[in-house]
Design a protein around this motif. Sequence first.
Motif, PDB file in Angstrom:
ATOM      1  N   ALA A  16      -0.726  21.844  -4.623  1.00 56.94           N
ATOM      2  CA  ALA A  16      -1.631  20.898  -4.298  1.00 56.94           C
ATOM      3  C   ALA A  16      -1.188  19.440  -3.819  1.00 56.94           C
ATOM      4  O   ALA A  16      -1.841  18.876  -2.928  1.00 56.94           O
ATOM      5  N   HIS A  17       0.090  19.112  -4.033  1.00 52.41           N
ATOM      6  CA  HIS A  17       0.374  18.033  -3.662  1.00 52.41           C
ATOM      7  C   HIS A  17       2.209  17.889  -3.093  1.00 52.41           C
ATOM      8  O   HIS A  17       2.882  18.870  -3.472  1.00 52.41           O
ATOM      9  N   PHE A  18       2.597  16.938  -2.450  1.00 50.04           N
ATOM     10  CA  PHE A  18       3.712  16.325  -2.438  1.00 50.04           C
ATOM     11  C   PHE A  18       3.686  15.030  -2.418  1.00 50.04           C
ATOM     12  O   PHE A  18       2.805  14.450  -1.670  1.00 50.04           O
ATOM     13  N   MET A  19       5.257  14.389  -2.525  1.00 50.60           N
ATOM     14  CA  MET A  19       5.399  13.032  -2.503  1.00 50.60           C
ATOM     15  C   MET A  19       5.980  12.536  -1.220  1.00 50.60           C
ATOM     16  O   MET A  19       6.901  13.315  -0.811  1.00 50.60           O
ATOM     17  N   ALA A  20       5.359  11.710  -0.531  1.00 57.08           N
ATOM     18  CA  ALA A  20       5.652  11.151   0.852  1.00 57.08           C
ATOM     19  C   ALA A  20       5.608   9.508   0.508  1.00 57.08           C
ATOM     20  O   ALA A  20       4.563   9.107   0.300  1.00 57.08           O
ATOM     21  N   GLY A  73       6.591   7.473  -1.623  1.00 60.90           N
ATOM     22  CA  GLY A  73       6.095   7.262  -3.078  1.00 60.90           C
ATOM     23  C   GLY A  73       4.483   7.408  -3.277  1.00 60.90           C
ATOM     24  O   GLY A  73       3.969   6.983  -4.341  1.00 60.90           O
ATOM     25  N   VAL A  74       3.750   8.280  -2.521  1.00 59.09           N
ATOM     26  CA  VAL A  74       2.462   8.356  -2.647  1.00 59.09           C
ATOM     27  C   VAL A  74       2.379   9.876  -2.634  1.00 59.09           C
ATOM     28  O   VAL A  74       3.138  10.965  -1.681  1.00 59.09           O
ATOM     29  N   MET A  75       1.572  10.267  -3.616  1.00 61.12           N
ATOM     30  CA  MET A  75       1.303  11.914  -3.896  1.00 61.12           C
ATOM     31  C   MET A  75       0.202  12.061  -2.783  1.00 61.12           C
ATOM     32  O   MET A  75      -0.912  11.472  -2.757  1.00 61.12           O
ATOM     33  N   LYS A  76       0.637  13.184  -1.758  1.00 58.90           N
ATOM     34  CA  LYS A  76      -0.393  13.299  -0.894  1.00 58.90           C
ATOM     35  C   LYS A  76      -0.757  14.925  -0.880  1.00 58.90           C
ATOM     36  O   LYS A  76      -0.179  15.608  -1.477  1.00 58.90           O
ATOM     37  N   PRO A  77      -2.075  15.356  -0.205  1.00 61.57           N
ATOM     38  CA  PRO A  77      -2.062  16.634  -0.190  1.00 61.57           C
ATOM     39  C   PRO A  77      -1.165  17.504   0.493  1.00 61.57           C
ATOM     40  O   PRO A  77      -0.452  16.912   1.673  1.00 61.57           O
ATOM     41  N   ASN A  78      -0.829  18.774   0.077  1.00 58.89           N
ATOM     42  CA  ASN A  78       0.487  19.647   0.408  1.00 58.89           C
ATOM     43  C   ASN A  78       0.019  20.153   1.948  1.00 58.89           C
ATOM     44  O   ASN A  78      -0.964  20.668   1.832  1.00 58.89           O
ATOM     45  N   CYS A 123       8.235  20.878  -2.626  1.00 58.80           N
ATOM     46  CA  CYS A 123       8.247  22.156  -2.953  1.00 58.80           C
ATOM     47  C   CYS A 123       7.730  22.369  -4.468  1.00 58.80           C
ATOM     48  O   CYS A 123       8.484  23.031  -5.206  1.00 58.80           O
ATOM     49  N   PRO A 124       6.726  22.102  -4.723  1.00 52.93           N
ATOM     50  CA  PRO A 124       6.244  22.235  -6.031  1.00 52.93           C
ATOM     51  C   PRO A 124       6.023  23.653  -6.414  1.00 52.93           C
ATOM     52  O   PRO A 124       5.585  24.701  -5.569  1.00 52.93           O
ATOM     53  N   ILE A 125       6.178  24.046  -7.693  1.00 57.53           N
ATOM     54  CA  ILE A 125       6.104  25.528  -8.094  1.00 57.53           C
ATOM     55  C   ILE A 125       4.888  25.612  -9.008  1.00 57.53           C
ATOM     56  O   ILE A 125       4.690  24.753 -10.049  1.00 57.53           O
ATOM     57  N   ASN A 126       3.928  26.726  -8.573  1.00 57.15           N
ATOM     58  CA  ASN A 126       2.635  27.036  -9.456  1.00 57.15           C
ATOM     59  C   ASN A 126       3.091  28.620  -9.953  1.00 57.15           C
ATOM     60  O   ASN A 126       3.845  28.973  -9.871  1.00 57.15           O
ATOM     61  N   ALA A 127       2.012  28.948 -10.588  1.00 53.03           N
ATOM     62  CA  ALA A 127       1.985  30.225 -11.255  1.00 53.03           C
ATOM     63  C   ALA A 127       1.860  31.351 -10.027  1.00 53.03           C
ATOM     64  O   ALA A 127       2.408  32.381 -10.268  1.00 53.03           O
ATOM     65  N   ASP A 128       1.522  31.005  -8.829  1.00 52.00           N
ATOM     66  CA  ASP A 128       1.746  32.066  -7.724  1.00 52.00           C
ATOM     67  C   ASP A 128       2.765  32.089  -6.912  1.00 52.00           C
ATOM     68  O   ASP A 128       2.918  32.561  -5.949  1.00 52.00           O
ATOM     69  N   THR A 129       3.816  30.969  -6.929  1.00 56.03           N
ATOM     70  CA  THR A 129       4.702  30.520  -6.149  1.00 56.03           C
ATOM     71  C   THR A 129       5.822  31.808  -6.053  1.00 56.03           C
ATOM     72  O   THR A 129       6.042  32.126  -4.873  1.00 56.03           O
TER      73      THR A 129
END
Length: 342
Positions: free
Chosen positions: A15-19, A21-26, A117-123
Amino acid sequence: MKAILDPRQQAHDPAHFMAYGVMKPNPERPERIDILRRGAEAAGCDFSVPEDAGLGPIAALHSPEYLTFLQTIHARWCAIDGAGPEVISHVKPGNRGDSYPRSALGQAGYHQTDTSCPINADTWGSAYWSAQTAITAAGLIGGGERSAYALCRPPGHHAFGDLAGGFCFLNNSAIAAQCLRDKGLRPAILDVDVHHGNGTQGIFYDRDDVLTLSIHADPAEFYPFFWGHAEERGAGRGRGYNLNLPLPRGTGDAPFLAALDTALDRIRAFGTDVLVVALGLDASEDDPFQGFQVTGDGFARIGAAIAGAGLPTLFVQEGGYICDSLGHNLTRVLGGYRDAAV
């Protein structure tokens, strides 16, 4: 050209990554697969699904501690009261010592270099089949094919032996090269992504049996910042077996192709008999990251220059993010290679 892709690679949907200091769409979106597949098919690729080679080829380069983390961390993370839906640690060790944290938060910080590199249930499932895609494609080359394309997603070249980073979890290009090395071949990995292949460099940095080369935006002012400088040449037995060719931001076709000539000279000097191309398309003038200004014609010339090396070649997909020319640029690289190799 034969090509490999597994539909399960599309399930990972960060869903996201931080750039800054701002959370943005990945930007590493599942839709990349559809765009890249169409681009590869336009260049004449014929797709099939990978076989399952199991964990062995992956564990040859990634530690069992790290593989356990990737497979179990999301369930453990979800058990934390108040935790978000994705594993993104705000704790990063300044120096990873011998101790290993027990907590999910601490282990996430230990195994994730950054917040992209966020990890979710499908990663894990998508990363696993991305690696199997590269392994099967390497098997095609090892079996006598002159070229193949592995549509790997998520990408891999920022993944170290026990670290995720930069949208990457398992290092597909490195795993493919190790498979080819295990067949008695002498592989080189040529990384043309706009970002330095720091994970690939780290995996092979003290080895002399796999040559690693990367053409990328100068990390003095561009991700991954801490790796990819020209003086990084390898260590121990690997001294002189790693070549970094950092270029200024905004680099266009001519200087990129000149750096590619330098890399190909080093590939010949290594006695390379099989080439793995870590194929990032984010050097494009249209890519959202705006590191380089390589044109569509430039990508065709990159493909032709690689074909000129005369080596069996495995293209492993790395970066390249959603823009109008993404699929077209893949068509130009693979088509340029095909036309020059005839």
